[in-house]
Design an enzyme around this catalytic site. Structure first.
Site, PDB file in Angstrom:
ATOM      1  N   GLU A 168       0.697  -1.776   0.205  1.00 22.50           N
ATOM      2  CA  GLU A 168      -0.441  -0.520  -0.305  1.00 22.50           C
ATOM      3  C   GLU A 168       0.707   1.383   0.251  1.00 22.50           C
ATOM      4  O   GLU A 168       0.592   1.902   1.085  1.00 22.50           O
ATOM      5  CB  GLU A 168      -0.913  -0.005   1.326  1.00 22.50           C
ATOM      6  CG  GLU A 168      -1.877  -1.073   1.581  1.00 22.50           C
ATOM      7  CD  GLU A 168      -3.027  -1.134   2.547  1.00 22.50           C
ATOM      8  OE1 GLU A 168      -2.922  -0.028   2.617  1.00 22.50           O
ATOM      9  OE2 GLU A 168      -4.565  -1.934   2.297  1.00 22.50           O
ATOM     10  N   GLU A 365      -4.897  -8.549   1.139  1.00 24.28           N
ATOM     11  CA  GLU A 365      -5.995  -8.310   2.050  1.00 24.28           C
ATOM     12  C   GLU A 365      -7.521  -7.822   1.911  1.00 24.28           C
ATOM     13  O   GLU A 365      -7.752  -7.048   0.875  1.00 24.28           O
ATOM     14  CB  GLU A 365      -5.012  -6.841   2.933  1.00 24.28           C
ATOM     15  CG  GLU A 365      -4.080  -6.931   3.553  1.00 24.28           C
ATOM     16  CD  GLU A 365      -3.597  -5.833   4.335  1.00 24.28           C
ATOM     17  OE1 GLU A 365      -4.479  -4.714   4.088  1.00 24.28           O
ATOM     18  OE2 GLU A 365      -2.169  -5.714   4.088  1.00 24.28           O
TER      19      GLU A 365
HETATM   20  C1  BGP Z   1      -4.991  -1.722   5.435  1.00 23.21           C
HETATM   21  C2  BGP Z   1      -2.719  -2.087   6.403  1.00 23.21           C
HETATM   22  C3  BGP Z   1      -2.889  -3.290   7.301  1.00 23.21           C
HETATM   23  C4  BGP Z   1      -3.988  -3.179   8.249  1.00 23.21           C
HETATM   24  C5  BGP Z   1      -5.162  -2.473   7.501  1.00 23.21           C
HETATM   25  C6  BGP Z   1      -6.181  -2.928   8.955  1.00 23.21           C
HETATM   26  O1  BGP Z   1      -4.178  -0.592   5.483  1.00 23.21           O
HETATM   27  O2  BGP Z   1      -1.922  -2.758   4.898  1.00 23.21           O
HETATM   28  O3  BGP Z   1      -1.043  -3.281   7.567  1.00 23.21           O
HETATM   29  O4  BGP Z   1      -3.666  -2.646   8.986  1.00 23.21           O
HETATM   30  O5  BGP Z   1      -4.887  -1.902   6.547  1.00 23.21           O
HETATM   31  O6  BGP Z   1      -6.341  -1.203   9.589  1.00 23.21           O
HETATM   32  P1  BGP Z   1      -6.026  -0.887  10.828  1.00 23.21           P
HETATM   33  O7  BGP Z   1      -4.786  -1.397  10.941  1.00 23.21           O
HETATM   34  O8  BGP Z   1      -5.159   0.695  10.231  1.00 23.21           O
HETATM   35  O9  BGP Z   1      -7.000  -0.926  11.182  1.00 23.21           O
END
Ligand code: BGP
Length: 469
Positions: A168, A365
């Protein structure tokens, strides 16, 4: 009537995590920018919990891989920490403890027949490189990243045959340079953001080149967060807003890494606006010759946009071309305030097929973070996370439909295998198939973990006829 949704042979059923969010900073020689953020500003993090120990994957990984096998993962992606593997960031000298840890992790994955995909950068720039060289604004940092990547390839090339360069990168730009929600919290730095974007794309090409030279059989890709930009209406102005969002946020990285060049329209706009990146003459052929073998798509929520209302910006920002649109009918995940819109996965798949028909990709993801999951614990101590199972079923339904219609998607990875630390929500919202008790680091498989095992074993699952349309 029910239908069984069968996925293609050898489909990857997996989950993702990252080094900083699971191993924490224990035993590292350097801080990354997230570590620094926590050290200097603990109160920015939910209940003051940081990435110091995180889910202590550093000490629990052997058992964690056993549990991952138990929930049916045939693949798992995590990131190597630049700040753990490299002792001297300038010379590239290695840290023996870092090597030993990653080698042991590789052995544990292998022992449990889990294909390991290593990512090289998950928001975790070493702070020294930010302080000394302005981080990704500097071409020297690109060179240092390539040096680190080559070292990692040399060390692990016999065991790891799938790599990704960045996770990302747009979040690094949005969070670090445009909207300030991640360290170093710069805001409205549009021109600098554009230079960072360029250097990341360049680093991706250089690292791809280095890997292909070393292992012509292996595969390397980049992971991007893609949110389709749905325009508010058919009005030309709203459509234009969506077009720019798409150009800047999606096609910048994907055209560059798949077609080997940035979209002409984007370059023209940035040049006209006086914010085009600085490049060297040789870069054009570098990008063109070194393309990603596959793409990872992280998708959590869509973006809805509308035309701007003539707001004046003091400095250049992508936002001068679009404004966010709040769709009144949206369904929302209350814990993160993200719209839940599973059909977007189908729309993304269609766009991938249309724009990049030859490039294989996977969902790298998706997931749903839920607060206070203890509420859903049953008498046997297991969290009955039916909301998570439904969330995945709905997304998989649309993904399956797109695959049936020809999308070249080869896998589905959720966020996350275990509950992990979040960038400033810490452990407020939990995403894992496996619960982590932070008091004593015990692990308990949630109901969704058992469900996923079945899906992975059967390479699909049964649904009532078109329940989500
Ligand atoms: C994505 C990232 C992850 C993870 C996920 C969930 O953008 O790649 O690292 O963190 O989001 O988001 P958050 O952890 O901010 O709730």
């Amino acid at each position: 009537m029910s239908t069984f949704l069968k996925f293609p042979p050898n489909f990857l059923w997996g989950a993702a995590m990252s080094g900083p969010q699971s191993e924490g900073w224990l035993g590292k020689r350097h801080e990354n920018i997230m570590d620094t953020w926590y050290r200097i500003c603990r109160n920015d993090f939910y209940e003051g919990v940081g990435p110091d120990v995180a889910s202590d994957f550093l000490h629990h990984f052997e058992n964690d891989f056993r549990l991952m096998k138990e929930i049916g993962l045939n693949s798992f992606r995590t990131s190597i920490q630049w700040t753990r593997l490299i002792a001297n960031l300038e010379t590239g000298e290695l840290d023996p403890n870092g090597i030993a840890f990653y080698q042991a992790m590789i052995r544990a994955a292998k022992a449990n027949e889990i294909k390991l995909i290593f990512n090289l950068h998950h928001f975790d720039l070493p702070t020294d490189l930010l302080d000394r060289y302005a981080g990704w604004e500097s071409r020297h940092v690109v060179d240092l990243f390539v040096k680190y990547a080559k070292t990692a390839f040399q060390l692990f090339k016999d065991e790891i045959h799938e790599w990704t360069t960045f996770n990302e990168p747009m979040v690094m730009i949005d969070g670090g340079y445009l909207y300030g929600y991640h360290y170093p919290h710069y805001k409205n730095e549009g021109k600098r953001a554009v230079q960072v974007l360029y250097h990341i794309v360049l680093a991706n090409a250089l690292v791809t080149q280095a890997y292909h030279q070393l292992d012509p059989e292996g595969k390397i890709g980049i992971i991007v967060n893609v949110t389709p930009a749905y325009p508010r209406s058919d009005r030309k102005e709203d459509q234009e807003a969506a077009r720019f969002f798409d150009l800047f946020h999606w096609r910048s990285f994907l055209d560059a890494s798949i077609h080997g060049h940035f979209p002409d329209e984007l370059v023209e706009i940035l040049r006209k606006d006086g914010v085009l990146w600085k490049a060297e003459a040789k870069d054009e052929s570098l990008l063109s010759l070194n393309r990603s073998d596959f793409i990872g798509i992280n998708y959590y929520h869509p973006t809805r946009v509308q035309a701007t209302e003539g707001q004046i910006f003091e400095k250049w920002l992508p936002d001068q071309y679009y404004a966010h649109y709040d769709w009144p009918e949206k369904r929302v995940d209350p814990y993160k305030d993200w719209e839940i819109f599973p059909k977007a996965l189908y729309d993304i798949a269609k766009e991938m097929t249309k724009r990049y028909p030859k490039t294989p990709w996977f969902v790298s993801e998706t997931g749903m973070g839920v607060h206070d999951e203890g509420r859903f614990r049953n008498k046997d101590g297991v969290i009955e996370d039916l909301y998570r199972i439904n969330f995945y079923k709905e997304h998989l339904f649309w993904l399956h439909k797109a695959i049936e219609e020809g999308a070249s998607c080869f896998g589905f990875h959720t966020w996350a295998a275990l509950d992990c630390w979040s960038w400033n929500n810490a452990y407020k919202n939990r995403y894992g198939f496996i619960e982590v008790d932070l008091n004593d680091q015990t692990r308990t498989i949630k109901k969704s973990g058992r469900w996923y095992r079945q899906v992975s074993l059967e390479n699909g699952f049964e649904i009532e006829e078109d329940p989500f349309v």
